[in-house]
Design a protein around this motif. Structure first.
Motif, short mmCIF file in Angstrom:
data_model
loop_
_atom_site.label_atom_id
_atom_site.label_comp_id
_atom_site.label_asym_id
_atom_site.label_seq_id
_atom_site.Cartn_x
_atom_site.Cartn_y
_atom_site.Cartn_z
N GLY A 73 -42.49 -37.40 -6.46
CA GLY A 73 -41.80 -38.25 -7.57
C GLY A 73 -41.77 -36.49 -8.74
N ASN A 74 -40.68 -36.62 -9.50
CA ASN A 74 -39.93 -35.75 -10.04
C ASN A 74 -40.41 -36.31 -11.68
OD1 ASN A 74 -38.31 -38.04 -10.83
ND2 ASN A 74 -36.37 -36.33 -11.11
N ALA A 75 -41.37 -36.79 -11.41
CA ALA A 75 -42.17 -37.07 -12.77
C ALA A 75 -43.53 -36.23 -13.16
CB ALA A 75 -42.60 -38.24 -13.49
N PHE A 76 -43.52 -34.89 -12.06
CA PHE A 76 -44.95 -34.52 -11.71
C PHE A 76 -44.62 -32.99 -13.22
CE2 PHE A 76 -46.30 -30.46 -10.73
CZ PHE A 76 -48.04 -30.58 -10.97
N ASN A 77 -45.50 -32.66 -13.54
CA ASN A 77 -45.50 -32.04 -14.87
C ASN A 77 -46.58 -31.81 -15.27
OD1 ASN A 77 -44.30 -30.95 -17.25
ND2 ASN A 77 -43.29 -32.44 -17.22
N VAL A 78 -47.13 -31.11 -16.46
CA VAL A 78 -48.42 -30.41 -16.91
C VAL A 78 -49.53 -31.12 -17.00
CG1 VAL A 78 -49.60 -28.58 -18.31
CG2 VAL A 78 -46.62 -28.28 -17.24
N THR A 79 -49.05 -31.74 -17.89
CA THR A 79 -49.59 -33.34 -18.03
C THR A 79 -49.55 -34.69 -17.48
OG1 THR A 79 -50.71 -32.04 -20.04
CG2 THR A 79 -50.93 -34.47 -20.32
N MET A 80 -49.81 -35.75 -17.47
CA MET A 80 -49.21 -36.65 -16.77
C MET A 80 -49.93 -38.23 -17.35
SD MET A 80 -47.95 -36.03 -12.74
CE MET A 80 -46.98 -36.92 -12.93
N GLU A 81 -49.74 -39.50 -18.42
CA GLU A 81 -50.53 -40.32 -18.07
C GLU A 81 -49.67 -40.92 -18.25
OE1 GLU A 81 -53.37 -40.41 -19.29
OE2 GLU A 81 -52.99 -37.82 -19.18
N GLY A 82 -50.38 -42.71 -18.13
CA GLY A 82 -49.02 -44.04 -18.61
C GLY A 82 -48.45 -44.20 -16.90
N ASP A 83 -47.54 -44.73 -17.22
CA ASP A 83 -46.81 -45.39 -15.36
C ASP A 83 -45.73 -43.67 -15.05
OD1 ASP A 83 -46.01 -46.04 -13.95
OD2 ASP A 83 -44.99 -48.05 -15.29
N VAL A 84 -46.50 -43.87 -14.33
CA VAL A 84 -45.42 -42.69 -13.96
C VAL A 84 -44.12 -42.75 -12.79
CG1 VAL A 84 -45.32 -40.68 -11.69
CG2 VAL A 84 -47.91 -40.96 -13.31
N GLY A 85 -44.32 -43.87 -12.43
CA GLY A 85 -43.14 -44.70 -11.64
C GLY A 85 -42.23 -45.64 -12.54
N ALA A 86 -41.88 -45.38 -13.78
CA ALA A 86 -41.60 -46.00 -15.00
C ALA A 86 -40.87 -44.78 -15.35
CB ALA A 86 -42.40 -46.79 -15.73
N ARG A 87 -41.37 -43.55 -14.88
CA ARG A 87 -40.44 -42.15 -15.78
C ARG A 87 -39.63 -41.83 -14.78
NH1 ARG A 87 -45.96 -41.38 -17.98
NH2 ARG A 87 -46.23 -39.10 -16.45
N ALA A 88 -40.17 -41.17 -13.60
CA ALA A 88 -39.57 -40.16 -12.20
C ALA A 88 -38.34 -41.03 -12.27
CB ALA A 88 -40.35 -40.51 -11.33
N THR A 89 -37.00 -40.79 -11.92
CA THR A 89 -36.21 -41.25 -10.93
C THR A 89 -35.73 -40.81 -10.26
OG1 THR A 89 -35.24 -38.63 -12.04
CG2 THR A 89 -34.78 -40.93 -13.52
N CYS A 90 -36.52 -39.93 -9.02
CA CYS A 90 -36.51 -39.60 -7.67
C CYS A 90 -37.38 -39.11 -6.77
CB CYS A 90 -35.13 -38.35 -7.25
SG CYS A 90 -35.19 -36.95 -8.20
N THR A 91 -37.96 -39.26 -6.27
CA THR A 91 -38.38 -38.55 -4.96
C THR A 91 -38.11 -38.21 -3.53
OG1 THR A 91 -40.58 -39.55 -3.66
CG2 THR A 91 -39.17 -41.26 -3.72
N THR A 92 -39.30 -36.95 -3.32
CA THR A 92 -39.22 -36.44 -1.52
C THR A 92 -39.45 -37.69 -0.75
OG1 THR A 92 -41.20 -35.07 -1.76
CG2 THR A 92 -39.31 -34.29 -2.85
N CYS A 93 -39.87 -38.59 -1.15
CA CYS A 93 -40.69 -39.52 0.08
C CYS A 93 -39.39 -40.04 0.35
CB CYS A 93 -41.68 -40.53 -0.60
SG CYS A 93 -42.90 -39.12 -1.09
N GLU A 94 -39.31 -40.38 1.80
CA GLU A 94 -39.04 -41.48 2.31
C GLU A 94 -39.05 -43.26 2.12
OE1 GLU A 94 -38.24 -42.82 6.72
OE2 GLU A 94 -40.19 -42.25 6.48
N GLN A 95 -40.12 -42.74 1.15
CA GLN A 95 -40.19 -44.14 0.74
C GLN A 95 -39.57 -44.69 -0.34
OE1 GLN A 95 -41.13 -47.35 1.54
NE2 GLN A 95 -41.68 -46.88 3.23
N ALA A 96 -38.33 -44.92 -1.14
CA ALA A 96 -37.49 -44.94 -1.80
C ALA A 96 -38.06 -45.32 -3.33
CB ALA A 96 -36.11 -45.29 -1.98
N GLU A 97 -39.34 -46.02 -3.23
CA GLU A 97 -40.17 -46.27 -4.39
C GLU A 97 -41.19 -45.83 -4.98
OE1 GLU A 97 -39.06 -51.67 -4.62
OE2 GLU A 97 -39.23 -50.52 -2.17
N ASP A 98 -41.84 -44.87 -3.94
CA ASP A 98 -42.67 -44.18 -4.38
C ASP A 98 -42.30 -42.74 -5.15
OD1 ASP A 98 -45.60 -43.37 -4.07
OD2 ASP A 98 -45.58 -42.65 -2.06
N PHE A 99 -43.38 -42.91 -6.11
CA PHE A 99 -42.86 -41.69 -7.14
C PHE A 99 -44.25 -40.79 -7.51
CE2 PHE A 99 -39.33 -44.48 -7.82
CZ PHE A 99 -38.03 -43.87 -7.77
N SER A 100 -45.11 -41.51 -6.73
CA SER A 100 -46.76 -40.94 -6.52
C SER A 100 -46.27 -39.08 -6.73
CB SER A 100 -47.50 -41.98 -5.60
OG SER A 100 -47.25 -42.87 -5.89
#
Length: 343
Positions: free
Chosen positions: A51-78
């Protein structure tokens, strides 16, 4: 342990379940928000998918912040990441090894990794270890260590192995170190994470103690029940990465030592390691884990996207340093925990 690609057909019985999908490369940067949050650049370079929430520091709910992902699973922003492989030439220069698509993935996956969430851990006689609990928001973990420097220690990292690929489908035996000869189709790296959680901590000081591995043999093998100290059975997460070492095969002369190193240097492949940052949207992973009789496709429990959409997901360069064509000198610090880089 037989490679999964060669044994999968034997496992298509309806009792098996889980997820298997491809994620294209998101970015290659010297960042590590699990081990070195807030530090840019981090100690060494990483290959990152998800997911595009990847950053220098990551806390809390990553899935709630991301808006896209490079994964085939569209709900996976890990986010999933490992070190980067380099070819070390005889003149001391380093050349980055590209990642290529694994076999049998969705059309259009670009580089990246194959990701597994094994639901039953291939337990003996397919006995279900219920309930399978999805990771909570904010969860993270690592496997392996770049400080690993002996064969004995490397063998102790169960499920962190290499294969010398004859073809993308013919992997051959697993090994705890880099292959000792050129591989016709590249080097295959696999990272299996533990699946028993203490039920309390989203992380731990070493990023590993809050999890426990009951698997005693490598790979997709039978997993005993979780211990009382780590009683919560979670999905077993696994990464598979194909490194295209073939352009360097003719440069590897007979009798020379193997020339590949990770981005933290070292003289072997013993220090292979990986990081995981959970980021599935809402209850999407739990829905998949609650689904019976599915063989790695979710059976409608999760949403998928085509890879042409996934490949549009990007993050900015937060470090702004070259990753190709440079000569790097790495040294392990005295406490065997941090690495420094001198250009």
């Amino acid at each position: 342990m037989k490679s999964f690609a060669l044994s999968a057909l034997a496992l298509v019985a309806p009792v098996q379940a889980g997820l298997r999908f491809g994620c294209s490369t998101l970015t290659i940067q010297r960042l590590d928000p699990v081990v070195e949050p807030g530090k840019a650049p981090s100690a060494h370079l990483h290959h990152i998918v998800g997911g595009n929430a990847f950053n220098v520091t990551m806390e809390g709910d990553v899935g709630a912040r991301a808006t896209c992902t490079t994964c085939e699973q569209a709900e996976d922003f890990s986010n999933y990441w490992t070190a980067v492989m380099y070819y070390k030439a005889a003149n001391g220069s380093y050349h980055r090894v590209n990642v290529v698509n694994n076999a049998a993935l969705a059309k259009g996956v670009t580089g990246g990794m194959t990701i597994y969430y094994t639901q039953y851990d291939f337990t003996k006689d397919n006995v279900k270890q219920r309930p399978i609990k999805a990771f909570p928001p904010g969860f993270r973990m690592t496997v392996g260590s770049p400080a690993t420097s002996t064969l004995t220690a490397a063998k102790g990292h169960i499920g962190l192995r290499y294969n010398c690929l004859t073809t993308l489908l013919n992997r051959g035996p697993e090994m705890p170190d880099f292959p000792t000869k050129p591989c016709p189709a590249g080097i295959f790296a696999v990272h299996h994470f533990p699946a028993c959680w203490d039920g309390k901590n989203l992380d731990s000081p070493d990023h590993q103690s809050h999890m426990y591995n009951t698997i005693k043999n490598d790979g997709f093998t039978d997993a005993p029940p979780c211990p009382a100290s780590h009683p919560v059975r979670m999905p077993q997460v696994t990464y598979e990465t194909v490194w295209d070492t073939t352009p360097f095969n003719n440069m590897w002369k007979s009798g020379d030592p193997q020339p590949f190193v990770w981005s933290f240097e070292g003289t072997s492949g013993y220090g292979t390691h990986a990081d995981y940052m959970f980021g599935w949207k809402g209850d999407s992973l739990q829905r998949a884990m609650d689904k019976d009789n599915c063989f790695y496709d979710g059976c409608g429990a999760t949403k998928k996207q085509t890879m042409d959409i996934a490949n549009k997901c990007k993050v900015k360069d937060m470090v702004n340093e070259p990753i190709d064509g440079c000569k790097f000198l790495f040294r392990l610090t005295q406490n065997n925990e941090r690495y420094t880089n001198e250009n």
